[in-house]
Design a protein around this motif. Sequence first.
Motif, short mmCIF file in Angstrom:
data_model
loop_
_atom_site.label_atom_id
_atom_site.label_comp_id
_atom_site.label_asym_id
_atom_site.label_seq_id
_atom_site.Cartn_x
_atom_site.Cartn_y
_atom_site.Cartn_z
N LYS A 53 0.82 -1.35 0.06
CA LYS A 53 0.15 0.15 0.04
C LYS A 53 0.79 1.11 -0.06
N TYR A 54 0.38 2.31 -0.67
CA TYR A 54 1.16 3.53 -0.69
C TYR A 54 1.02 4.31 0.69
N LEU A 55 2.20 4.78 1.16
CA LEU A 55 2.21 6.08 2.12
C LEU A 55 2.58 7.17 1.45
N ASN A 56 2.88 8.19 2.25
CA ASN A 56 3.10 9.65 1.66
C ASN A 56 4.29 9.64 0.85
N ASN A 57 5.40 8.99 0.87
CA ASN A 57 6.59 9.07 0.17
C ASN A 57 7.23 7.74 0.19
N ASP A 58 6.49 6.51 0.27
CA ASP A 58 6.77 5.24 0.40
C ASP A 58 5.92 4.27 0.14
N ILE A 59 6.22 3.08 0.53
CA ILE A 59 5.07 1.93 0.49
C ILE A 59 5.34 0.91 1.68
N SER A 60 4.38 0.43 1.87
CA SER A 60 4.36 -0.87 3.14
C SER A 60 3.58 -1.84 2.72
N LEU A 61 4.24 -3.30 3.14
CA LEU A 61 3.80 -4.51 2.75
C LEU A 61 2.45 -4.73 3.21
N LEU A 62 1.26 -4.94 2.05
CA LEU A 62 0.06 -5.32 2.72
C LEU A 62 -0.31 -6.66 2.84
N SER A 63 0.34 -7.66 1.91
CA SER A 63 0.04 -9.13 1.90
C SER A 63 0.86 -9.74 0.99
N THR A 64 1.18 -10.98 1.42
CA THR A 64 1.97 -11.87 0.38
C THR A 64 1.15 -13.18 0.00
N PHE A 65 1.07 -13.85 -0.93
CA PHE A 65 0.44 -14.86 -1.51
C PHE A 65 1.15 -15.80 -2.47
N SER A 66 1.34 -17.05 -1.51
CA SER A 66 2.31 -17.95 -2.04
C SER A 66 1.75 -18.70 -3.22
N LEU A 67 2.45 -19.20 -4.36
CA LEU A 67 1.78 -19.83 -5.58
C LEU A 67 2.44 -21.25 -5.76
N LYS A 68 3.27 -21.53 -4.48
CA LYS A 68 3.75 -22.89 -4.63
C LYS A 68 3.00 -24.00 -4.43
#
Length: 430
Positions: A415-430
Amino acid sequence: MKKNLCSLLIAAIVTFSSCNDDKDDLQGNEYLVATPVTTNLLEFKEEAVAVTEPVSMVESGKIYAYQDYIFVNDVHRGFHVIDNSNPENPEAISFIKLEGNYDISIKNDRLYADSYGDLVIMNISDINNITMVQRIEDAIYQQFWCTVGFDVDWPQADFYDYGDFDASKEAIVGWEVKSQRLSEEELQDKYGVNDSNVDIALNDSAAESTSGGDTGQGGSLARFKIVEDYLYAVEWSSISVFDISDLDNPKTLEDVYTNGAIETIYNQGDILFVGGTQGMYIYDISSPEKPEFVSEFIHGTACDPVVVDGDYAFVTLRGGNSCGGTESGFYIVDVSDLINPELEKFYPLEGPYGIGFKDNLLFVCDGDDGLKVYDKTNVNDLKLVSHFKDIITYDVIPLEDSLLMIGDKELFQYKYLNNDISLLSTFSLK
């Protein structure tokens, strides 16, 4: 005539070696000869396309976003379909088996994809009941000497004997290698060489902006691009053009041949920016049925995705591999004068793949060195604002509300922050 993309895969270069044994000259010598194992071409292509339950990913490729869905490429095998209506908890829906595939593009619930050089059209209006609309044979490249199973290994052999193989009716699904004693006369008759020097060398090449209508979005590694009522597909050295104003019955238009090998495609309005192994090529599509060459920006040989924001093109180059020996990094190219693109700045990187931007943030997938986020307010002095390490990164799609990134069999969302991003989720395709 469509250009043969896959002929590079099976080209055998026959050279000559010395032989001084008179007895061998009379009786001949032993050589390894490979002959193709074939199957019916029509059945082969039909079996290459299907929709199945979700499966484990084999090799991560590019990504494509459409409405609430994400399509993740499994290299040459097809696309994993993911419901992303809840980005914090995405769910796998199905797997679209598309063997011999490089890319997809979607408009108004019609999915366009390639499969062994054919253009395949699917109806995805009901994502739980995807149906086939039609297949246009040889739409993207000529099938001569080309329809070979994506998972077929190329054997070591002195000669490749295709015999009466008919590429218009047969597909190659394997090879049989046998030792044969051949006299100098037989070598000349069958392969056009004499017994002075025999060696074999295989080519190792087996190795944006919003479009009109309800159209999906690909990343910088895209080979397909829909702009209004036209689909553009890049292959080895040409751009295939399709009129898709009738979504279910595209018209195949004349190919546009390029000055070099090309890999990716991006547009900014009526301008196409095509990334190739030797440079970036610019085409005007104000007459969309016939892209017109404008100019080129040449660099050293390397893998080359490109995205464009205003007056600047951002071109990543990955050297030190089959793409070439150029130093890895990315060029920022001033394209304010499309006829004379000029290098503005070069930044070294480890081994970049995809690239994307959102407002003043530039996202670079630097392969094994993770995801790098830059502030590009001043292109001559980029500021690294985040570095997500310890992940392998391939490509990104900056959406309006979040960033999609594909890594090694794993989908990341930020997700976007003011001048950066932070992790929202991960999804494994293994």
